[in-house]
Design a protein around this motif. Structure first.
Motif, PDB file in Angstrom:
ATOM      1  N   PRO A 111       0.812  -1.224   0.000  1.00  0.00           N
ATOM      2  CA  PRO A 111       0.000   0.000   0.000  1.00  0.00           C
ATOM      3  C   PRO A 111       0.842   1.269   0.000  1.00  0.00           C
ATOM      4  O   PRO A 111       0.492   2.249  -0.672  1.00  0.00           O
ATOM      5  CB  PRO A 111      -0.828  -0.142   1.278  1.00  0.00           C
ATOM      6  N   TYR A 132      -4.266  -6.784  -0.806  1.00  0.00           N
ATOM      7  CA  TYR A 132      -4.835  -5.642  -0.110  1.00  0.00           C
ATOM      8  C   TYR A 132      -6.080  -6.097   0.641  1.00  0.00           C
ATOM      9  O   TYR A 132      -7.001  -6.667   0.046  1.00  0.00           O
ATOM     10  CB  TYR A 132      -5.193  -4.514  -1.088  1.00  0.00           C
ATOM     11  N   ARG A 190       0.714   4.227  -2.807  1.00  0.00           N
ATOM     12  CA  ARG A 190       0.526   5.650  -2.477  1.00  0.00           C
ATOM     13  C   ARG A 190       1.587   6.521  -3.154  1.00  0.00           C
ATOM     14  O   ARG A 190       1.294   7.643  -3.602  1.00  0.00           O
ATOM     15  CB  ARG A 190       0.553   5.841  -0.959  1.00  0.00           C
ATOM     16  N   LEU A 239      -6.597   3.238   0.312  1.00  0.00           N
ATOM     17  CA  LEU A 239      -5.956   3.696  -0.922  1.00  0.00           C
ATOM     18  C   LEU A 239      -6.896   4.575  -1.721  1.00  0.00           C
ATOM     19  O   LEU A 239      -6.471   5.590  -2.306  1.00  0.00           O
ATOM     20  CB  LEU A 239      -5.514   2.488  -1.756  1.00  0.00           C
ATOM     21  N   ASP A 259      -7.334  -1.871   3.470  1.00  0.00           N
ATOM     22  CA  ASP A 259      -6.236  -1.326   2.659  1.00  0.00           C
ATOM     23  C   ASP A 259      -6.805  -0.651   1.401  1.00  0.00           C
ATOM     24  O   ASP A 259      -6.405   0.461   1.042  1.00  0.00           O
ATOM     25  CB  ASP A 259      -5.287  -2.439   2.194  1.00  0.00           C
ATOM     26  N   TYR A 260      -7.702  -1.357   0.746  1.00  0.00           N
ATOM     27  CA  TYR A 260      -8.274  -0.868  -0.515  1.00  0.00           C
ATOM     28  C   TYR A 260      -9.082   0.406  -0.287  1.00  0.00           C
ATOM     29  O   TYR A 260      -8.965   1.369  -1.043  1.00  0.00           O
ATOM     30  CB  TYR A 260      -9.124  -1.972  -1.127  1.00  0.00           C
TER      31      TYR A 260
END
Length: 558
Positions: free
Chosen positions: A155, A206, A159, A214, A210-211
């Motif tokens: 992640p 992910y 980013r 993001l 996490d998803y």
């Protein structure tokens, strides 16, 4: 000259005199409450580019809205945020002795001005000349595909790619999340997709949170995340998680001739139910309006089976309230005005040899194991692609331009442009079946060369697939210094002038180094030559970037 990429459409000299010093200190001021959150994001993006100067007065980077401003140009294409018409991203940026003002009619436009301001700061070594810049994009959809399916990106690494995209005014991050090599998104209803491997080793993926995180991070930078679940082919990981799914009906005589993973048969009720569950979860987890369903290279499916699969995939995404898009092959299932097809290939674009003698002169193909029989089979398989574009246009669909010839940035660099110190890396990265090219080749791409009417273009998207990627530095070497050329064409709607563009690119070495991004120092770029301001492109080694500053009040010293 300024080194902004894409080059602003209009530049006017402001009152004479030097502007603020590039290396700060900088105070970020939101002149409108609606821009308060943006100010924190801007401070985080700016932090890697500031030195430690204390001998200059603080300059102010002002973010301001003026809804009476009219657009500076005509934008065409599909708005990735889901708006019925392209969002007004035009802006006006003014540099004076006390600072920089980013002014636009919309917050999106203000943020595009911010990207210009950050480039001015990052690429300048002394005071920034006073000036006024006005600009607007040609294409509403300006994207970048990355491929964590084949090589997982953390992640944090994603980013960093989002930040890079935002700095070049790209507004879509297309995540190729599934392929034969991996499935990288947690699907709550189908946990086997991200379970440990047969040997018990963990798989990188992910989580749902996490998803979501993001997507929030991208949205703060006015970037929309588009997930891709690549079906009905490219499905080895799904088959591993759900064993026993039947193969799609295969064309006569194909089985056993070449190795491939059999595509899914969406006419099978059990398969359709499993895929429906997966896509419903993906749509539920996705904030943006689009979900990509793949549709490419379904080797081993009959035309009828493939067409049925595409129609089912589109329908399932629409039932979950999202808008589907797919690779150009999806046009063979029929296409309508609400469909978007991502155009990536035709046989001439593949640049394959016609004779054994020509193959002998293509070391990259020989090294990849290509034989005359395989090349003939590839040409036969991809022959329908020569007509996909006309199918899209005749059916009323939109075209997302991603031609392999120029916008596939997983292409190896031509050996003659690679500096000796980077020769081992350059020899390793890049898809081996593509003819190697330099940066100038990418920069020469003209969106108008495809002769597609404005009202049928969805936008532009570069790709960097991960077959050769072994780490994050490989991704950035493939992207840089080529990504700015694609960003320039996507924003302006035309290829940049090479003689000017290569000098601008050289100045961006500072920006990449300050952000800790590895790049290919192509000999086509005058890295060590002084520009018109007397500055050289290569800065001294900067401090380690990648740190993030906590969000705070809109008025702060950066």
């Amino acid at each position: 000259m300024n080194a902004v990429i894409p080059q602003p459409g209009r530049q006017d000299a402001a009152a004479p005199g030097p502007g603020p010093h590039a290396k700060g200190p900088w105070r970020i001021h939101a002149a409108d409450d609606r821009l308060t959150a943006m100010a924190g994001t801007v401070r985080t993006l700016l932090e890697p580019h500031l030195g430690n100067r204390t001998d200059t007065p603080a300059a102010t980077l002002t973010l301001a809205l003026d809804e009476t401003l009219g657009p500076h140009g005509r934008t065409v294409g599909v708005a990735p945020c889901g708006a019925a018409e392209p969002v007004d991203e035009s802006y006006r940026l003014t540099v004076t002795g006390s600072g920089i003002t980013c002014l636009a009619a919309t917050p999106t436009g203000v943020f595009r001005a911010v990207a210009t301001a950050l480039q001015l700061i990052a690429t300048s070594t002394g005071p920034i000349p006073c000036q006024e810049l006005c600009d607007a994009p040609r294409f509403a959809w300006r994207g970048l595909l990355i491929d964590p399916a084949r090589h997982h990106l953390t992640p944090g690494e994603v980013r960093r790619v989002i930040d890079l995209a935002a700095l070049y005014k790209l507004n879509v991050l297309h995540l190729h999340l599934t392929d034969n090599e991996g499935w990288r998104l947690e699907i709550p209803g189908t946990p086997g997709l991200t379970a440990a491997g047969p040997d018990g080793s963990p798989r990188g993926f992910y989580t749902a949170e996490d998803y979501r995180a993001l997507q929030r991070y991208a949205a703060e930078r006015f970037v929309t995340v588009v997930p891709e679940i690549d079906l009905p082919g490219h499905c080895a990981t799904l088959r591993e998680a759900l064993p026993g799914l039947p193969d799609a009906p295969a064309p006569e005589g194909l089985k056993g001739r070449f190795p491939y993973v059999p595509p899914l048969d969406l006419a099978d009720p059990g398969t359709r139910e499993a895929v429906a569950s997966v896509l419903a979860d993906v749509c539920r987890l996705t904030d943006g309006p689009f979900v990509h369903v793949g549709g490419d290279e379904a080797v081993g499916a009959t035309p009828d089976s493939f067409a049925h699969a595409i129609r089912e995939l589109r329908s399932l995404v629409r039932e979950s309230g999202k808008r589907p898009l797919a690779w150009q092959e999806s046009s063979r299932a029929g296409i309508g005005p609400d469909d978007i097809a991502q155009y990536w290939v035709d046989v001439p674009m593949m640049d394959l040899p016609d004779t054994p003698e020509e193959l002998a002169g293509r070391p990259e193909l020989l090294a990849a194991g290509h034989t005359p029989e395989l090349i003939a089979a590839l040409k036969r398989f991809f022959a329908p692609s020569d007509h996909d574009l006309s199918r899209v246009l005749e059916g009323g669909g939109r075209v997302l331009l991603s031609p392999q010839s120029h916008l596939y940035l997983d292409r190896a660099y031509a050996p003659e442009v690679v500096p000796p110190a980077q020769a081992p890396t350059a020899a390793r990265v890049g898809f081996p079946a593509y003819r190697p090219h330099g940066v100038r080749h990418t920069a020469a791409w003209d969106p108008a060369s495809h002769a597609i009417p404005d009202d049928r273009v969805a936008g532009v998207e570069a790709t960097v697939f991960g077959e050769s990627v072994e780490g994050f530095d490989d991704v950035t070497v493939l992207l840089l210094p080529r990504l700015p050329s694609v960003a320039a064409a996507a924003w302006a709607g035309r290829a940049p002038r090479w003689d000017d563009h290569r000098v601008r690119v050289a100045r961006h070495a500072r920006l990449w180094q300050q952000r800790g991004l590895t790049y290919l120092a192509s000999t086509e770029i005058p890295w060590d030559e002084p520009d018109s301001d007397g500055a050289r492109a290569q800065p001294p080694p900067g401090r380690t970037p990648g740190r993030t500053s906590p969000s705070g009040p809109p008025d702060t010293d950066a």
